[in-house]
Design a protein around this motif. Structure first.
Motif, short mmCIF file in Angstrom:
data_model
loop_
_atom_site.label_atom_id
_atom_site.label_comp_id
_atom_site.label_asym_id
_atom_site.label_seq_id
_atom_site.Cartn_x
_atom_site.Cartn_y
_atom_site.Cartn_z
N GLY A 135 -23.39 24.68 -2.51
CA GLY A 135 -23.18 24.44 -1.12
C GLY A 135 -24.55 24.49 -0.10
N GLU A 136 -24.22 24.23 1.14
CA GLU A 136 -25.27 24.02 2.04
C GLU A 136 -26.32 25.26 1.89
OE1 GLU A 136 -26.26 22.80 6.55
OE2 GLU A 136 -24.42 22.93 6.13
N GLY A 137 -27.59 25.17 1.63
CA GLY A 137 -28.34 26.10 1.68
C GLY A 137 -28.29 27.04 0.42
N SER A 138 -27.42 26.78 -0.64
CA SER A 138 -26.95 27.81 -1.40
C SER A 138 -27.71 27.17 -2.90
CB SER A 138 -25.63 28.07 -1.60
OG SER A 138 -25.57 29.13 -2.64
N PHE A 139 -28.50 27.85 -3.60
CA PHE A 139 -28.99 27.45 -4.86
C PHE A 139 -28.92 28.44 -5.80
CE2 PHE A 139 -30.92 24.81 -1.68
CZ PHE A 139 -30.87 23.65 -1.87
N ASP A 140 -28.18 28.40 -6.86
CA ASP A 140 -28.11 29.45 -7.83
C ASP A 140 -28.93 28.97 -9.34
OD1 ASP A 140 -26.33 30.64 -6.41
OD2 ASP A 140 -24.52 29.71 -7.13
N ASN A 141 -29.11 29.94 -9.90
CA ASN A 141 -29.83 29.81 -11.28
C ASN A 141 -28.81 29.75 -12.12
OD1 ASN A 141 -31.59 29.91 -13.24
ND2 ASN A 141 -31.89 32.27 -13.39
N VAL A 142 -28.79 28.47 -12.89
CA VAL A 142 -27.94 28.23 -14.09
C VAL A 142 -28.66 28.32 -15.27
CG1 VAL A 142 -26.42 26.73 -15.20
CG2 VAL A 142 -26.67 26.61 -12.85
N GLY A 179 -43.45 25.39 -11.97
CA GLY A 179 -44.01 26.69 -11.91
C GLY A 179 -43.30 28.12 -12.40
N ALA A 180 -42.15 28.05 -12.08
CA ALA A 180 -41.23 29.15 -12.34
C ALA A 180 -40.88 29.19 -13.86
CB ALA A 180 -39.73 29.00 -11.58
N LYS A 181 -40.78 27.92 -14.41
CA LYS A 181 -40.75 27.97 -16.07
C LYS A 181 -41.90 28.43 -16.60
CE LYS A 181 -37.71 23.96 -15.83
NZ LYS A 181 -37.48 22.20 -15.92
N GLY A 182 -43.08 28.12 -16.11
CA GLY A 182 -44.27 28.97 -16.43
C GLY A 182 -44.28 30.50 -16.58
N SER A 194 -54.79 30.05 -3.68
CA SER A 194 -55.47 30.45 -5.20
C SER A 194 -55.70 31.94 -5.20
CB SER A 194 -56.66 29.40 -5.23
OG SER A 194 -57.51 29.55 -4.30
N GLN A 195 -55.02 32.63 -4.37
CA GLN A 195 -55.33 34.22 -4.16
C GLN A 195 -54.87 34.65 -5.70
OE1 GLN A 195 -54.06 36.22 -0.43
NE2 GLN A 195 -52.69 34.81 -0.66
N THR A 196 -55.20 36.11 -6.05
CA THR A 196 -54.68 36.68 -7.11
C THR A 196 -53.13 36.68 -7.28
OG1 THR A 196 -54.47 38.89 -5.80
CG2 THR A 196 -56.52 38.36 -7.12
N THR A 197 -52.65 36.84 -8.45
CA THR A 197 -51.24 36.70 -8.54
C THR A 197 -50.27 37.42 -7.71
OG1 THR A 197 -51.65 36.02 -11.01
CG2 THR A 197 -49.33 36.55 -10.30
N LEU A 198 -50.85 38.86 -7.81
CA LEU A 198 -49.90 39.88 -7.00
C LEU A 198 -49.74 39.33 -5.60
CD1 LEU A 198 -51.20 43.03 -8.51
CD2 LEU A 198 -49.33 42.01 -8.95
N ARG A 199 -50.62 38.65 -4.75
CA ARG A 199 -50.63 38.32 -3.47
C ARG A 199 -49.74 37.05 -3.13
NH1 ARG A 199 -53.69 41.24 0.02
NH2 ARG A 199 -53.87 39.68 1.42
N ARG A 200 -49.70 36.14 -4.23
CA ARG A 200 -49.43 34.84 -3.96
C ARG A 200 -48.09 34.42 -3.41
NH1 ARG A 200 -51.14 32.52 -8.68
NH2 ARG A 200 -53.33 32.45 -7.46
N ALA A 201 -46.77 34.97 -4.11
CA ALA A 201 -45.59 34.86 -3.89
C ALA A 201 -45.19 35.03 -2.14
CB ALA A 201 -44.70 35.45 -4.66
N ALA A 202 -45.64 36.08 -1.79
CA ALA A 202 -45.55 36.65 -0.55
C ALA A 202 -45.81 35.74 0.46
CB ALA A 202 -45.98 38.11 -0.12
N LEU A 227 -38.55 31.43 -9.07
CA LEU A 227 -37.40 30.64 -8.98
C LEU A 227 -37.13 30.71 -7.48
CD1 LEU A 227 -35.55 28.70 -10.46
CD2 LEU A 227 -34.10 30.57 -11.01
N GLU A 228 -37.09 31.95 -6.90
CA GLU A 228 -36.60 32.01 -5.45
C GLU A 228 -37.56 31.27 -4.63
OE1 GLU A 228 -34.66 33.09 -2.22
OE2 GLU A 228 -33.99 33.31 -4.22
N LEU A 229 -38.73 31.34 -4.85
CA LEU A 229 -39.75 30.25 -3.92
C LEU A 229 -39.40 28.77 -4.24
CD1 LEU A 229 -43.36 31.75 -5.12
CD2 LEU A 229 -41.80 32.15 -3.01
N ALA A 230 -39.03 28.44 -5.49
CA ALA A 230 -38.58 27.08 -5.69
C ALA A 230 -37.02 26.68 -5.01
CB ALA A 230 -38.30 26.82 -7.21
N ARG A 231 -36.39 27.71 -5.06
CA ARG A 231 -35.18 27.53 -4.04
C ARG A 231 -35.23 27.42 -2.53
NH1 ARG A 231 -32.74 32.39 -6.96
NH2 ARG A 231 -31.47 31.61 -8.93
N LEU A 232 -36.18 28.39 -2.03
CA LEU A 232 -36.44 28.36 -0.88
C LEU A 232 -37.44 26.94 -0.36
CD1 LEU A 232 -36.64 29.71 1.95
CD2 LEU A 232 -38.69 30.88 1.37
N ALA A 233 -38.12 26.32 -1.15
CA ALA A 233 -38.75 25.17 -0.75
C ALA A 233 -37.76 24.17 -0.92
CB ALA A 233 -39.80 24.90 -1.85
#
Length: 392
Positions: free
Chosen positions: A385-392, A354-357, A87-95, A121-127
């Protein structure tokens, strides 16, 4: 009794300490833990993390918590800590969320999840790739007023829903003769501030969950108060938007409009109200209350400005009962997420949501800049493919 370690990063801030720590995790601990869907008892065991040692120690002493740390890396390296909350400030959260995902922790975090939709979206892909469970706070869906509204929608009370009108906000003191109710960074764009970034993330999940997919939006922002005063009484230039006037087109022909402002004096029953009008009835839902008017109870209104209006309009609505215990919205969602982690119960409010928001807020800012309507592309994760996620 089973315990679960939870890293709570950023709880020295107002939202983190009040809603997530005191009224959610501490409340669950004080009630003797959470009874899970499988019948077992779960006791949250938080470790408070941040940069200010004095604030962390004070919070820990106040709430009887044994664990706190200024070393996030050590907390992430401890296998006992299964969940990372941010629940940090937005600038610190993603990292820091990314570090936690890479450490194999389940993720629960505030919104916006990132500064840009690409980063979110990259966070969602990684998770997704790491296979960690993840969730994003969508607190307003669990407020008593909106729970009542959802029940009305599911019952078919409205018939065909036509329109939605929302009013949110209040007057935030400038900070010169009365201290401001909100931190000064909220009004500096360079620090991640701005009401469009703050509130359109909320309006995305509220509208889509209650009424359907939002297809397009038009947003006009404004910086009404050019100068405010920080926590030390020093004046600073307001560089972020402090009001937003947004219109949304929802599938099925529903039109929604929501005003969000830190510069409005309240003349309504609650700080947030949402009016829904349908062919069979209407409702006005707030944070806690909800009232309705059916077509058979709708009074005859006649426009005649030359004589006093005899209709007591506010009195002609009927309150909707809760018919159940009311609990803190943040606590309710924490309980859902803990069940999701331990019992594998379904959970839809993930990092992709969250990415949609974030995308919603991004498009709101772009609409304001371009002064036009913008369509909303669908965000999905496609496994190529294994470990590969793309934004459609």
């Amino acid at each position: 009794m089973q315990s679960i370690g939870i890293i709570m990063n950023g709880v020295t801030g107002r939202m983190g300490s009040r809603q997530h720590l005191e009224r959610s995790i501490v409340a669950i601990r004080n009630q003797g833990g959470l009874t899970l869907k499988n019948g077992l008892k779960l006791m949250p065991d938080p470790i408070l993390v941040g940069r200010n040692e004095a604030k962390l120690r004070s919070l820990a002493q106040r709430f009887g918590i044994d664990r706190w740390s200024t070393n996030l890396a050590e907390c992430l390296a401890d296998p006992y800590n299964e969940i990372y909350f941010d629940s940090q400030t937005t600038l610190r959260r993603a990292a820091d969320v990314k570090k936690a995902i890479e450490a194999g922790k389940h993720i629960y975090c505030e919104k916006p999840t990132a500064v840009t939709s690409e980063e979110a979206l990259e966070l969602a892909r990684l998770a997704n790739f790491k296979g960690v469970k993840n969730g994003v706070v969508q607190d307003k869906l669990f407020l008593p007023g909106l729970l009542k509204l959802k029940r009305l929608i599911d019952s078919g009370f409205f018939g065909d829903i036509l329109s939605v009108r929302g009013e949110f906000g209040y007057w935030v003191f400038e900070g010169d003769w009365q201290p401001s109710q909100r931190p000064s960074w909220n009004y500096r764009k360079e620090d991640g501030g701005g009401i469009i970034v703050d509130m359109l993330c909320h309006w995305r999940y509220v509208l889509s969950h209650l009424f359907g997919n939002v297809r397009s939006l038009s947003c006009l922002g404004a910086t009404h108060i050019p100068t405010r005063f920080d926590e030390n009484g020093k004046p600073y230039k307001t560089t972020a938007d402090d009001a937003a006037y947004a219109t949304f087109e929802i599938e099925g022909g529903i039109i929604a409009h929501i005003n969000s402002s830190w510069n409005v004096r309240v003349n309504r029953d609650e700080l947030f109200e949402l009016q829904v009008d349908g062919t069979e009835g209407s409702a006005v839902a707030g944070l806690r209350n909800c009232k309705i008017q059916h077509r058979v109870n709708t009074p005859k209104a006649i426009w005649n400005p030359d004589i006093p209006d005899s209709n007591p309009y506010r009195e002609q609505w009927i309150a909707v009962p809760m018919n159940g215990l009311e609990d803190n919205a943040f606590k309710l969602q924490w309980e859902m997420f803990l069940n999701h982690v331990v019992c594998e119960t379904p959970y839809r409010f993930d990092l992709l949501e969250g990415a949609k928001g974030v995308q919603f807020a991004e498009l709101g800012l772009a609409s304001w800049k371009q002064r036009r309507w913008l369509d909303i592309p669908e965000l999905v994760l496609e496994e190529k493919g294994e470990g590969s996620f793309d934004n459609v």
